[in-house]
Scaffold this active site. Structure first.
Site, PDB file in Angstrom:
ATOM      1  N   ARG A   1       0.857  -1.194   0.000  1.00 51.63           N
ATOM      2  CA  ARG A   1       0.000   0.000   0.000  1.00 51.63           C
ATOM      3  C   ARG A   1       0.891   1.242   0.000  1.00 51.63           C
ATOM      4  NH1 ARG A   1      -5.355  -1.749   2.157  1.00 51.63           N
ATOM      5  NH2 ARG A   1      -5.461  -3.775   1.130  1.00 51.63           N
TER       6      ARG A   1
ATOM      7  N   GLU B   1       0.264   4.128   0.674  1.00 49.45           N
ATOM      8  CA  GLU B   1      -0.407   5.247   1.325  1.00 49.45           C
ATOM      9  C   GLU B   1       0.579   5.983   2.215  1.00 49.45           C
ATOM     10  OE1 GLU B   1      -3.807   3.428   3.048  1.00 49.45           O
ATOM     11  OE2 GLU B   1      -2.665   1.801   3.919  1.00 49.45           O
TER      12      GLU B   1
ATOM     13  N   ARG C   1      -0.661   2.315  12.936  1.00 49.97           N
ATOM     14  CA  ARG C   1      -1.215   1.046  12.462  1.00 49.97           C
ATOM     15  C   ARG C   1      -1.194   0.846  10.953  1.00 49.97           C
ATOM     16  NH1 ARG C   1      -7.234   1.087  12.111  1.00 49.97           N
ATOM     17  NH2 ARG C   1      -7.764   3.202  11.546  1.00 49.97           N
ATOM     18  N   HIS C   2      -0.476   1.699  10.231  1.00 47.49           N
ATOM     19  CA  HIS C   2      -0.359   1.521   8.780  1.00 47.49           C
ATOM     20  C   HIS C   2       1.080   1.208   8.384  1.00 47.49           C
ATOM     21  CE1 HIS C   2      -4.224   3.714   8.832  1.00 47.49           C
ATOM     22  NE2 HIS C   2      -4.472   2.994   7.758  1.00 47.49           N
TER      23      HIS C   2
ATOM     24  N   GLU D   1      -9.564  -1.862  13.619  1.00 45.01           N
ATOM     25  CA  GLU D   1      -9.907  -2.816  12.562  1.00 45.01           C
ATOM     26  C   GLU D   1      -8.777  -3.818  12.305  1.00 45.01           C
ATOM     27  OE1 GLU D   1     -10.704  -0.910   8.719  1.00 45.01           O
ATOM     28  OE2 GLU D   1      -9.814  -2.686   7.805  1.00 45.01           O
TER      29      GLU D   1
ATOM     30  N   SER E   1     -11.400  -6.666   6.976  1.00 42.45           N
ATOM     31  CA  SER E   1     -12.510  -6.189   6.145  1.00 42.45           C
ATOM     32  C   SER E   1     -12.991  -7.371   5.336  1.00 42.45           C
ATOM     33  CB  SER E   1     -12.040  -5.145   5.145  1.00 42.45           C
ATOM     34  OG  SER E   1     -11.991  -3.899   5.740  1.00 42.45           O
TER      35      SER E   1
ATOM     36  N   ARG F   1      -1.468  -6.428  12.368  1.00 40.34           N
ATOM     37  CA  ARG F   1      -2.484  -5.789  13.218  1.00 40.34           C
ATOM     38  C   ARG F   1      -3.043  -6.774  14.239  1.00 40.34           C
ATOM     39  NH1 ARG F   1      -6.247  -1.450  10.159  1.00 40.34           N
ATOM     40  NH2 ARG F   1      -4.543  -0.251   9.241  1.00 40.34           N
TER      41      ARG F   1
HETATM   42  P1  AMO Z   1      -8.527  -3.764   3.568  1.00 41.17           P
HETATM   43  O1  AMO Z   1      -7.979  -2.726   2.685  1.00 41.17           O
HETATM   44  O2  AMO Z   1      -9.440  -3.328   4.654  1.00 41.17           O
HETATM   45  O3  AMO Z   1      -9.369  -4.847   2.725  1.00 41.17           O
HETATM   46  O4  AMO Z   1      -7.351  -4.599   4.195  1.00 41.17           O
HETATM   47  C1  AMO Z   1      -7.612  -5.751   4.956  1.00 41.17           C
HETATM   48  C2  AMO Z   1      -6.913  -5.687   6.286  1.00 41.17           C
HETATM   49  O5  AMO Z   1      -5.534  -5.460   6.095  1.00 41.17           O
HETATM   50  C3  AMO Z   1      -5.016  -4.653   7.136  1.00 41.17           C
HETATM   51  N1  AMO Z   1      -4.439  -3.434   6.580  1.00 41.17           N
HETATM   52  C4  AMO Z   1      -3.240  -2.958   6.908  1.00 41.17           C
HETATM   53  N2  AMO Z   1      -2.312  -3.380   7.776  1.00 41.17           N
HETATM   54  C5  AMO Z   1      -1.172  -2.677   7.874  1.00 41.17           C
HETATM   55  N3  AMO Z   1      -0.912  -1.563   7.149  1.00 41.17           N
HETATM   56  C6  AMO Z   1      -1.817  -1.099   6.255  1.00 41.17           C
HETATM   57  N4  AMO Z   1      -1.514  -0.024   5.530  1.00 41.17           N
HETATM   58  C7  AMO Z   1      -3.053  -1.787   6.104  1.00 41.17           C
HETATM   59  N5  AMO Z   1      -4.142  -1.613   5.332  1.00 41.17           N
HETATM   60  C8  AMO Z   1      -4.975  -2.610   5.628  1.00 41.17           C
HETATM   61  C9  AMO Z   1      -6.151  -4.348   8.065  1.00 41.17           C
HETATM   62  C10 AMO Z   1      -7.347  -4.533   7.179  1.00 41.17           C
HETATM   63  O6  AMO Z   1      -8.484  -4.872   7.921  1.00 41.17           O
HETATM   64  N6  AMO Z   1      -9.589  -6.817  -0.288  1.00 41.17           N
HETATM   65  C11 AMO Z   1     -10.021  -6.381   1.019  1.00 41.17           C
HETATM   66  C12 AMO Z   1     -10.293  -7.552   1.941  1.00 41.17           C
HETATM   67  C13 AMO Z   1     -11.495  -8.361   1.521  1.00 41.17           C
HETATM   68  O7  AMO Z   1     -12.587  -7.784   1.369  1.00 41.17           O
HETATM   69  O8  AMO Z   1     -11.342  -9.568   1.347  1.00 41.17           O
HETATM   70  C14 AMO Z   1      -8.952  -5.479   1.602  1.00 41.17           C
HETATM   71  O9  AMO Z   1      -7.847  -5.406   1.148  1.00 41.17           O
HETATM   72  O10 AMO Z   1      -6.107  -5.332   9.102  1.00 41.17           O
HETATM   73  P1  ATP Z   2      -9.030  -0.183   5.409  1.00 35.95           P
HETATM   74  O1  ATP Z   2      -7.973   0.022   4.398  1.00 35.95           O
HETATM   75  O2  ATP Z   2      -9.668  -1.490   5.402  1.00 35.95           O
HETATM   76  O3  ATP Z   2     -10.069   0.868   5.458  1.00 35.95           O
HETATM   77  P2  ATP Z   2      -7.547   0.960   7.483  1.00 35.95           P
HETATM   78  O4  ATP Z   2      -7.559   0.721   8.932  1.00 35.95           O
HETATM   79  O5  ATP Z   2      -6.261   1.217   6.820  1.00 35.95           O
HETATM   80  O6  ATP Z   2      -8.246  -0.247   6.778  1.00 35.95           O
HETATM   81  P3  ATP Z   2      -8.486   3.350   6.373  1.00 35.95           P
HETATM   82  O7  ATP Z   2      -9.798   3.466   5.680  1.00 35.95           O
HETATM   83  O8  ATP Z   2      -7.238   3.491   5.625  1.00 35.95           O
HETATM   84  O9  ATP Z   2      -8.567   2.058   7.239  1.00 35.95           O
HETATM   85  O10 ATP Z   2      -8.486   4.350   7.530  1.00 35.95           O
HETATM   86  C1  ATP Z   2      -9.395   4.217   8.575  1.00 35.95           C
HETATM   87  C2  ATP Z   2      -9.229   5.420   9.433  1.00 35.95           C
HETATM   88  O11 ATP Z   2      -7.861   5.516   9.814  1.00 35.95           O
HETATM   89  C3  ATP Z   2      -9.539   6.676   8.688  1.00 35.95           C
HETATM   90  O12 ATP Z   2     -10.915   7.011   8.795  1.00 35.95           O
HETATM   91  C4  ATP Z   2      -8.661   7.668   9.367  1.00 35.95           C
HETATM   92  O13 ATP Z   2      -9.300   8.209  10.495  1.00 35.95           O
HETATM   93  C5  ATP Z   2      -7.487   6.855   9.851  1.00 35.95           C
HETATM   94  N1  ATP Z   2      -6.343   7.093   8.992  1.00 35.95           N
HETATM   95  C6  ATP Z   2      -6.028   6.533   7.828  1.00 35.95           C
HETATM   96  N2  ATP Z   2      -4.898   7.030   7.319  1.00 35.95           N
HETATM   97  C7  ATP Z   2      -4.491   7.945   8.198  1.00 35.95           C
HETATM   98  C8  ATP Z   2      -3.395   8.849   8.248  1.00 35.95           C
HETATM   99  N3  ATP Z   2      -2.473   8.920   7.304  1.00 35.95           N
HETATM  100  N4  ATP Z   2      -3.290   9.646   9.321  1.00 35.95           N
HETATM  101  C9  ATP Z   2      -4.199   9.614  10.310  1.00 35.95           C
HETATM  102  N5  ATP Z   2      -5.272   8.800  10.307  1.00 35.95           N
HETATM  103  C10 ATP Z   2      -5.415   7.990   9.276  1.00 35.95           C
END
Ligand code: AMO
Ligand code: ATP
Length: 463
Positions: A235, A237, A243-244, A386, A389, A437
């Protein structure tokens, strides 16, 4: 000999141990202690110069001159200590007969392992007593990760991670899922959005897979009724959060649905309850070791996982005074608050929130039959954050193409995927879990970098 196996029953035995010199304490010219370590276990070795034992004063001098973290072989006799030793070390000593240095570490290491292994409470206690101890910052730890990984907590964290991954496979195999591998070099985005790492694939624009999403669904179209994958997810991002990560380990599953997408939730329920039970029952030493440095409340979960609708979740937040957009996404803060509210009301740290609004889910998500403003989708939370998903997927090509276009995706870039649903596709759904996570939140650690051995975040590409 494994240090972790040494107990009273070994007294009197001669053993040969290879380990790292964690601490070296000279007592006199004739006596020294060397603490040897193998992974999470340590043992105290005693050198006493004596003609009977064949130990010379030169040998004692040699041992006291060793640098910390050098690798040595020790031959000695197991003995019972005169006084009880620290609870964290084996309750026997080794009366050293011979010691060989296999590989010497540099005299001053960039981080001190004892400091790196201390809990926050220890630092605070030392400070109150006027002692100066060095806190090892997260970045320094990661810069010298090979040393940092040697702390007992880190030794335990990646053993727990391995158990989670192993249980994921074991459980799904027992439910007739087939393990697959899908490509990580792909032609476009799989989740929508711009968070992809772009590269050139023999001159052609390509990217690193954001998830196995499209391919795990195509495997279902290919006649595999149930599949799973453990693999890297990329990713791009720019999320500098606790947590990312830019690269993490995805635990993915996809399955045919016979009647209702709750069949997917039932798999998650059985899977995670079995993972939590396994960790609690079979990884006691690891969990205690992590807790010593990072204390936490044990995870509370129910035998049958709680499921709440998104609307119920929003209602709970509203009643607790949170201003919230009913059809918008929950931000991190609201998710955490909901986690606290659910724990108070239902006594669980682990729950499923389902029926999310259409606007906050990826294009491939199946809208609800009764109200297409909502979807047959869910997220799963541990301690208000989370970890999963998932959803039922659209399995008709027309609706899929329409939803892709509505979500701003050029359907022609994913035509092979969309066409897969023209050749006969069963109703199906699945989920994706972030391994780092799960470990972070199960152990209530405060940063995902602690559960990634060599983390990749927006700032870090080395080591
Ligand atoms: P999603 O984007 O929510 O869903 O990702 C699934 C799970 O992956 C973890 N996750 C991460 N962990 C660490 N760093 C990140 N940047 C990050 N982004 C996501 C979270 C999240 O819940 N294709 C769908 C899944 C599906 O529907 O089968 C998907 O990718 O724990
Ligand atoms: P998923 O990709 O499944 O949604 P995720 O936990 O990565 O999992 P995001 O939708 O990326 O979820 O983000 C969820 C929440 O995390 C966002 O609503 C936002 O509040 C917070 N978030 C995401 N990226 C950032 C960031 N760069 N800085 C601060 N908060 C963030």
């Amino acid at each position: 000999t494994k240090i972790g196996d040494l107990d009273d029953s070994a007294a009197g035995r001669t053993v040969l141990i290879r380990g790292a010199t964690q601490a070296i304490r000279p007592v006199s010219k004739k006596m020294a202690f060397v603490v040897l370590r193998q992974s999470m276990s340590t043992v105290q070795c005693v050198l006493v110069a004596s003609a009977d034992a064949g130990v010379s004063t030169q040998m004692v001098r040699f041992a006291t001159a060793l640098s910390k973290e050098s690798i040595v072989d020790v031959e000695g006799v197991v003995s019972l200590p005169k006084e009880p030793l620290k609870a964290t070390t084996q309750q026997v000593e080794i009366q050293v007969r011979k010691i060989y240095c296999i590989n010497r570490a540099i005299p001053t290491l960039p981080i001190n392992l004892e400091d790196a292994a201390r809990s926050e409470a220890e630092f605070e206690k030392a400070e109150q007593a006027g002692e100066k101890l060095v806190r090892v910052g997260q970045d320094t730890r990661l810069n010298y990760r090979t040393i940092d990984l040697r702390t007992p907590a880190n030794q335990a964290i990646f053993r727990i991670q391995c158990q989670v991954e192993n249980k994921f496979r074991e459980f799904l195999l027992s439910k007739d899922f087939v393990g697959i591998h899908t490509p990580k070099l792909i032609s476009g985005s799989s989740e929508g959005g711009a968070a992809v790492f772009k590269l050139l694939y023999n001159g052609q624009p390509a990217c690193l897979a954001q998830s196995p999403q499209l391919y795990k669904q195509m495997a279902i179209c290919g006649g595999y009724e149930r599949v799973f994958e453990v693999g890297p997810v990329f990713r791009a991002e720019n999320s500098n959060t606790h947590r990312h990560l830019c690269e993490f380990v995805g635990l993915d599953a996809e399955m045919e649905i016979k009647e209702h997408y709750f069949e997917v939730c039932d798999i998650i329920d059985g899977l995670f309850v079995s993972i939590f039970k396994h960790l609690t029952e079979n990884c006691k030493k690891e969990l205690e070791t992590i807790n010593r440095q990072y204390p936490c409340e044990p995870l509370q979960y129910l035998e049958k996982t709680l499921k709440l609708t998104y609307e119920e979740g929003i209602q709970m937040l509203k009643e607790a005074g949170t201003e919230i957009e009913p059809m918008g996404d929950l931000n991190t803060e609201s998710e955490k608050k909901l986690g606290r509210l659910v724990k108070e009301k239902y006594g669980t740290d682990f729950f499923i929130l389902y029926r999310y609004p259409l606007g906050v889910r990826p294009f491939y998500t199946m809208p609800c039959y009764d109200n297409p403003a909502y979807t047959n989708s869910f997220d799963v939370f541990i301690r208000g954050e989370e970890i999963i998903s998932g959803a039922q997927r659209i399995h008709t090509p027309e609706l899929l193409a329409k939803r892709a276009t509505e979500c701003g995706i050029d359907a022609s870039t994913i035509s092979a995927y969309i066409e897969s649903f023209s050749y006969g596709a069963p109703p199906h759904g699945g989920f994706g879990v972030g391994l780092e996570r799960v470990v972070m939140l199960f152990c209530a650690l405060n940063n995902i970098r602690k559960t990634s051995m060599f983390p990749r975040d927006p700032q870090r590409l080395v080591p």
